[in-house]
Design a protein around this motif. Structure first.
Motif, short mmCIF file in Angstrom:
data_model
loop_
_atom_site.label_atom_id
_atom_site.label_comp_id
_atom_site.label_asym_id
_atom_site.label_seq_id
_atom_site.Cartn_x
_atom_site.Cartn_y
_atom_site.Cartn_z
N LYS A 194 0.04 -9.08 -5.13
CA LYS A 194 0.79 -9.33 -3.90
C LYS A 194 1.36 -10.75 -3.89
CE LYS A 194 0.24 -9.92 1.08
NZ LYS A 194 -0.72 -10.00 2.21
N GLU A 257 -8.91 6.57 -3.87
CA GLU A 257 -9.06 6.30 -2.44
C GLU A 257 -9.49 4.85 -2.20
OE1 GLU A 257 -10.28 10.79 -0.88
OE2 GLU A 257 -11.83 9.42 -1.66
N GLU A 260 -6.41 2.61 -2.77
CA GLU A 260 -5.46 2.74 -1.65
C GLU A 260 -5.97 2.00 -0.41
OE1 GLU A 260 -3.62 7.13 -2.94
OE2 GLU A 260 -5.21 6.97 -1.41
N ALA A 261 -7.29 2.08 -0.16
CA ALA A 261 -7.86 1.35 0.98
C ALA A 261 -7.73 -0.16 0.77
CB ALA A 261 -9.32 1.75 1.17
N ALA A 263 -5.47 -1.68 -1.03
CA ALA A 263 -4.06 -2.04 -0.90
C ALA A 263 -3.69 -2.20 0.58
CB ALA A 263 -3.19 -0.99 -1.57
N ARG A 264 -4.20 -1.32 1.43
CA ARG A 264 -3.92 -1.41 2.87
C ARG A 264 -4.50 -2.71 3.44
NH1 ARG A 264 -5.26 4.12 2.69
NH2 ARG A 264 -7.37 3.72 3.46
N VAL A 265 -5.74 -3.00 3.09
CA VAL A 265 -6.41 -4.20 3.62
C VAL A 265 -5.69 -5.47 3.17
CG1 VAL A 265 -8.52 -5.57 3.39
CG2 VAL A 265 -8.67 -3.12 3.91
N GLY A 267 -2.59 -5.69 2.00
CA GLY A 267 -1.16 -5.70 2.30
C GLY A 267 -0.30 -5.59 1.07
N GLU A 269 2.05 -3.62 -1.11
CA GLU A 269 2.92 -2.48 -0.85
C GLU A 269 3.53 -1.90 -2.11
OE1 GLU A 269 5.72 -3.84 2.03
OE2 GLU A 269 4.23 -3.93 3.66
N GLU A 304 -13.75 0.68 5.08
CA GLU A 304 -12.55 -0.13 5.26
C GLU A 304 -12.83 -1.38 6.09
OE1 GLU A 304 -7.79 0.70 5.82
OE2 GLU A 304 -9.18 2.25 5.15
N ARG A 308 -12.24 -5.20 4.69
CA ARG A 308 -11.49 -6.20 5.44
C ARG A 308 -12.30 -7.49 5.59
NH1 ARG A 308 -10.53 -3.02 9.08
NH2 ARG A 308 -8.60 -2.18 8.21
#
Length: 323
Positions: A194, A257, A260-261, A263-265, A267, A269, A304, A308
């Motif tokens: 990122k 999974e 992907e989790a 990547a969400r935490v 950021g 993309e 998740e 975080r």
């Protein structure tokens, strides 16, 4: 130290689990927490360990100290892994016994179970099959630790207990790019991707392998819970020859999974590319935690949420991690 409560020695207080146990104990006002830096107390030195116990009126011991590492380290230094862990365990457990410490909690690892153990892995799978070769020396040392606790209980009536955690993560984890475990390694790679604006990150394997993850603060809660279990409750849920207790969430997820989790935490993309030419490892590693949950313990930190929190710690300690 003041005169209140019991003196609790946390061996390995700088590690991920040991530091979490210290944080948990610090929430209370009925214990004096005793720790020792490596330069002050070498746990490989039998005489030094015995003198340390003799000099301190210790009531409880959390044995979280161990030589740990990934597959590369285990393959490269097998003699160090079996020797150092056996010696640390023998020194601490024997010194605790000789100075009248009645309560000790030994922290093991899920690698004690056979490579092809049925899923989810129950406590009675211990010693029923061949171990994973890459970390066999480490696993044998941990098995010896369990059996040491059981043996001191049988011969001397001690209350020494053992817990076997699933894959742990959280503050003070190892985020080294080459020899860390899958979750911290992915967290660091996705963060760096990122920051550098990369369009994709490659993840080893198909992403279909399944793993269970437990936040280290939940592990600390479980450790204190098991340490302080009423003897009657503990005896009703264990056996003298099968006394260890699995600690985990009882739930797993695929590596896809997890990625992907993360990547969400973080950021990130970009794209996640799974390299199927690389090994997945064991298809599934899940702990059966019914023994622990039947005694009243449950994890509190959802995956998740834990990711975080861990990422926040990672961001606040990047300078230390670079060093």
């Amino acid at each position: 130290m003041d005169d209140r409560g019991q003196t609790v020695f946390v061996a390995g207080h700088r590690g991920m689990v040991g530091s979490a146990i210290v944080r948990r104990l610090q929430e209370r006002d009925d214990a004096r927490i005793l720790t020792a830096e490596r330069q002050t107390l070498d746990l490989l030195d039998q005489a030094a360990v015995r003198q340390f116990f003799a000099d301190n009126r210790i009531n409880q011991v959390y044995l979280a100290a161990a030589k740990v590492g990934g597959i590369h380290a285990n393959n490269t230094f097998p003699a160090d892994f079996i020797h150092d862990n056996l010696v640390i365990q023998a020194n601490v457990i024997q010194a605790a016994h000789l100075t009248g410490v009645d309560r000790l909690l030994f922290l093991g690892s899920s690698c004690i179970y056979p490579k092809l153990a049925d899923q989810p892995m129950r406590e009675d799978a211990l010693l029923t099959g061949v171990l994973e070769p890459t970390n066999e020396p480490y696993a044998i040392a941990k098995i010896a630790g369990i059996k040491m606790c059981e043996s001191y209980n049988r011969q001397y009536g001690r209350r020494y207990r053992s817990v076997m955690p699933t894959n742990l993560y959280g503050p003070n984890d190892n985020f080294h790019p080459e020899n860390s475990h899958v979750l911290p390694a992915l967290m660091r790679r996705l963060h760096e991707a990122k920051a550098m604006g990369h369009a994709s990150v490659t993840v080893w394997g198909t992403g279909r392998a399944m793993r269970e993850f437990l936040h280290v603060d939940d592990m600390a809660r479980a450790s204190v819970f098991v340490m302080e279990l009423d003897d009657t409750v503990y005896a009703a849920n264990t056996r003298p020859d099968l006394s260890h207790i699995n600690v985990g969430t009882g739930q797993d997820c695929t590596i896809r999974e997890l990625a992907e989790a993360l990547a969400r935490v973080i950021g990130f993309e970009g794209r996640l590319d799974f390299d199927a030419t690389k090994p997945d490892g064991t298809p599934r590693k899940l702990m059966d935690v019914s023994r622990l949950t039947s005694m009243g313990w449950q994890p509190e930190i959802a995956l998740e949420d834990g990711l975080r929190q861990t990422y926040g710690w990672f961001l606040n300690h990047q300078d230390d991690l670079r060093r």
